[in-house]
Design a protein around this motif. Structure first.
Motif, PDB file in Angstrom:
ATOM      1  N   ALA A   1      49.345 -36.483  18.371  1.00 52.80           N
ATOM      2  CA  ALA A   1      49.393 -37.644  19.266  1.00 52.80           C
ATOM      3  C   ALA A   1      48.026 -37.963  19.870  1.00 52.80           C
ATOM      4  N   ALA A   2      47.129 -36.969  19.874  1.00 55.70           N
ATOM      5  CA  ALA A   2      45.789 -37.181  20.425  1.00 55.70           C
ATOM      6  C   ALA A   2      44.892 -37.962  19.467  1.00 55.70           C
ATOM      7  N   HIS A   3      45.348 -38.151  18.221  1.00 62.90           N
ATOM      8  CA  HIS A   3      44.551 -38.922  17.264  1.00 62.90           C
ATOM      9  C   HIS A   3      44.614 -40.402  17.663  1.00 62.90           C
ATOM     10  N   PRO A   4      43.479 -41.053  17.767  1.00 62.12           N
ATOM     11  CA  PRO A   4      43.461 -42.442  18.254  1.00 62.12           C
ATOM     12  C   PRO A   4      44.200 -43.447  17.369  1.00 62.12           C
ATOM     13  N   LYS A   5      44.469 -43.087  16.126  1.00 65.29           N
ATOM     14  CA  LYS A   5      45.148 -44.026  15.232  1.00 65.29           C
ATOM     15  C   LYS A   5      46.659 -43.792  15.151  1.00 65.29           C
ATOM     16  N   VAL A   6      47.170 -42.835  15.967  1.00 67.79           N
ATOM     17  CA  VAL A   6      48.597 -42.502  15.939  1.00 67.79           C
ATOM     18  C   VAL A   6      49.318 -43.157  17.115  1.00 67.79           C
ATOM     19  N   LEU A   7      50.427 -43.832  16.810  1.00 61.27           N
ATOM     20  CA  LEU A   7      51.245 -44.435  17.867  1.00 61.27           C
ATOM     21  C   LEU A   7      52.346 -43.475  18.302  1.00 61.27           C
TER      22      LEU A   7
END
Length: 556
Positions: A479-485
């Motif tokens: 979830a910390a990945h900027p491209k994951v909603l």
């Protein structure tokens, strides 16, 4: 407890009592020291061809404990131990216990963030760490209370020639030791040499003293330290003693193979404590993925017993060199950590002549709660019957009563091996401990004659080769990945490891790829926690309150 409440007692092998004297030793140190005096010069542990005797272990353990005391560690302080199976492990364990300290077993495969959480949470003040992982410690040590660092190498205790050659291969050829800088760190041998110059006072512990912080996951994803006491570990050792000595000869010349890591609660108790207590030399396997080392151990030693997990047994059954071995000495094979598949158990018995016996337990039960008999009463496909002094029940949560025979419910355990609680987490402890019963979260059934079996795993937990992976921990990283909603992690069946992690993701940025996501996970998660499959979706199934429904994803 009345005998009529324990129908399983009729299936106990002859000679095993309903209850053992779990108060025979006030502390684990007392039990282990009595064992070392009893077996003296008999070999206790073996690694890469080098044996150390019970007497030598006693002396080296005292020296190591004296060093820790000399460095200012006081009874109740915590010492992290982070290494694969090496002779240094039992020496460190005995030294820690002799000095009145608490061992914090740590998986060497942990990433720096995972290490930091465990060391900060436990308040560890010292660490014994294999040099292979010291570079990771360097990254986070400033954020911990650790001020005593003892490093060790794979070959350190193997002698000048063999040890030197081993270290050359590990360091120079395989390049398995990244450079690191830990000012003030000393080698394990230096600690032993220095410790021999100092006297170790006698520390008298109490049965209820915590002596091991064994970390386990939780449904919230927060790793918690199960407080295992002297009473817990002495009880489980004596319960296993009663069970094991029906098949194995106390003080005999047979050896016990230990391919599972000693930092894992299964091998910690069953090998390093219970097997040790009956006078069996534990043959330590440093890297069980290298099956040739297990084959060699069988050739070089009279292996009468071994422990393992389903994935290891399956791999060995498919190894041509293992298939050619002589198994005439093998009397006992114990499986745990994950479910043993029926086909694997049947193939193992056919090849080796030794039944593959499954038991059940958790970190919170030190760990063994149930075990199959080692005789013709063994029932493949079940987790056996409760050990002496142990009660197990199936609880119908909806009806708030004990389930009837063959009715599904939560497996709950009560016994002297059940932990004191989670360290510094009274609320989490209260969630799983009710009137002395440990709520395992596993769904099971009891047959009319008292055999138990598991019909469903913990609601969300994923079991990869015997190691717990909790979805929230994986999801927090993803979830910390900027491209994951949005994301959700579940377990899916896998031929070799039982289960692997599968990730369901809703993209925030259409450019996100599976490779990018897996690479991102590698920075924060141990290998077995990294997703092996990724599925992108437009949306995830949710309950009416917005909770992602992992069960629907698993079933899909």
């Amino acid at each position: 407890m009345n005998t009529d409440q324990r129908p399983w007692l009729t299936h106990y092998p002859a000679g095993i009592p309903a209850n053992v004297d779990v108060d025979a030793y006030p502390t684990l140190k007392d039990l282990l020291e009595a064992t070392m005096k009893k077996f003296g010069k008999k070999p206790a542990f073996s690694s890469m061809g080098r044996d150390i005797s019970y007497q030598e272990l006693d002396e080296l353990g005292t020296a190591f404990g004296a060093y820790l005391h000399y460095r200012g560690l006081q009874p109740g302080d915590k010492v992290a131990v982070m290494m694969p199976n090496l002779l240094q492990y039992p020496i460190a364990l005995h030294g820690i216990l002799k000095a009145g300290l608490i061992i914090v077993n740590t998986n060497p495969l942990y990433t720096p963030p995972e290490m930091k959480h465990q060391f900060v949470d436990s308040g560890a003040k010292a660490i014994v760490i294999a040099e292979n992982f010291a570079a990771n410690l360097e990254q986070i040590i400033k954020d911990t209370q650790i001020n005593t660092v003892i490093t060790t190498s794979i070959g350190e205790l193997l002698g000048w020639v063999k040890g030197g050659l081993t270290n050359f291969v590990v360091r120079k050829v395989k390049k398995m030791v990244p450079s690191y800088n830990l000012p003030g760190a000393v080698t394990f041998q230096t600690a032993l040499d220095e410790g021999k110059k100092h006297r170790l006072p006698t520390f008298t512990g109490q049965p209820d003293d915590t002596i091991a912080l064994q970390y386990t996951g939780g449904t919230t994803g927060v790793s918690k330290g199960a407080m295992l006491t002297n009473a817990n570990l002495v009880a489980n050792a004596l319960q296993m003693y009663a069970w094991l000595t029906q098949t194995l000869t106390e003080g005999g010349d047979g050896r016990m193979l230990c391919p599972l890591p000693l930092y894992h609660i299964f091998a910690f108790t069953v090998n390093a404590v219970a097997g040790f207590n009956i006078g069996m030399c534990n043959v330590l396997i440093t890297n069980p993925r290298d099956l040739s080392t297990i084959v060699k151990a069988f050739k070089d030693n009279k292996i009468e017993a071994m422990t393992g997990v389903n994935t290891l047994f399956n791999a060995l059954l498919n190894d041509k060199d293992f298939q050619k071995l002589d198994f005439r000495h093998l009397k006992l094979t114990g499986g745990g950590g994950m479910a043993v598949q029926r086909v694997v158990a049947e193939r193992w018995h056919k090849l080796t002549g030794s039944p593959l016996t499954e038991g059940y337990g958790l970190t919170e039960t030190s760990p063994v709660a149930t075990m199959n008999p080692f005789n013709d009463k063994l029932r493949v496909g079940t987790i056996g019957v409760p050990l002496p002094n142990t009660s197990v029940r199936i609880w119908n949560d909806e009806a708030q009563r004990v389930a009837t025979t063959e009715e599904r419910g939560e497996i709950q355990v009560k016994g002297p091996q059940v932990m004191k609680g989670y360290y510094n987490r009274p609320e989490a402890t209260a969630e799983v401990m009710v009137d002395g019963w440990l709520k395992t979260g596993d769904i099971g059934m009891m047959s009319e004659d008292g055999f138990f079996r598991i019909v469903d795993r913990k609601k969300d937990m994923i079991l990869v080769s015997g190691f717990n992976v909790y979805p929230n921990e994986v999801e927090d990283v993803v979830a910390a990945h900027p491209k994951v909603l949005e994301c959700a992690a579940v377990g899916i069946p896998h031929e070799r490891s039982g289960e692997v992690v599968k990730l369901f993701v809703v993209k925030k940025d259409p450019s996100l790829t599976e490779t990018e996501l897996v690479t991102f996970c590698r920075e924060s998660l141990t290998g077995y926690k990294i997703p092996k499959a990724v599925e992108f979706r437009e949306e995830l199934p949710k309950s009416n309150v917005g909770k992602i429904l992992r069960r629907e994803l698993r079933e899909a």
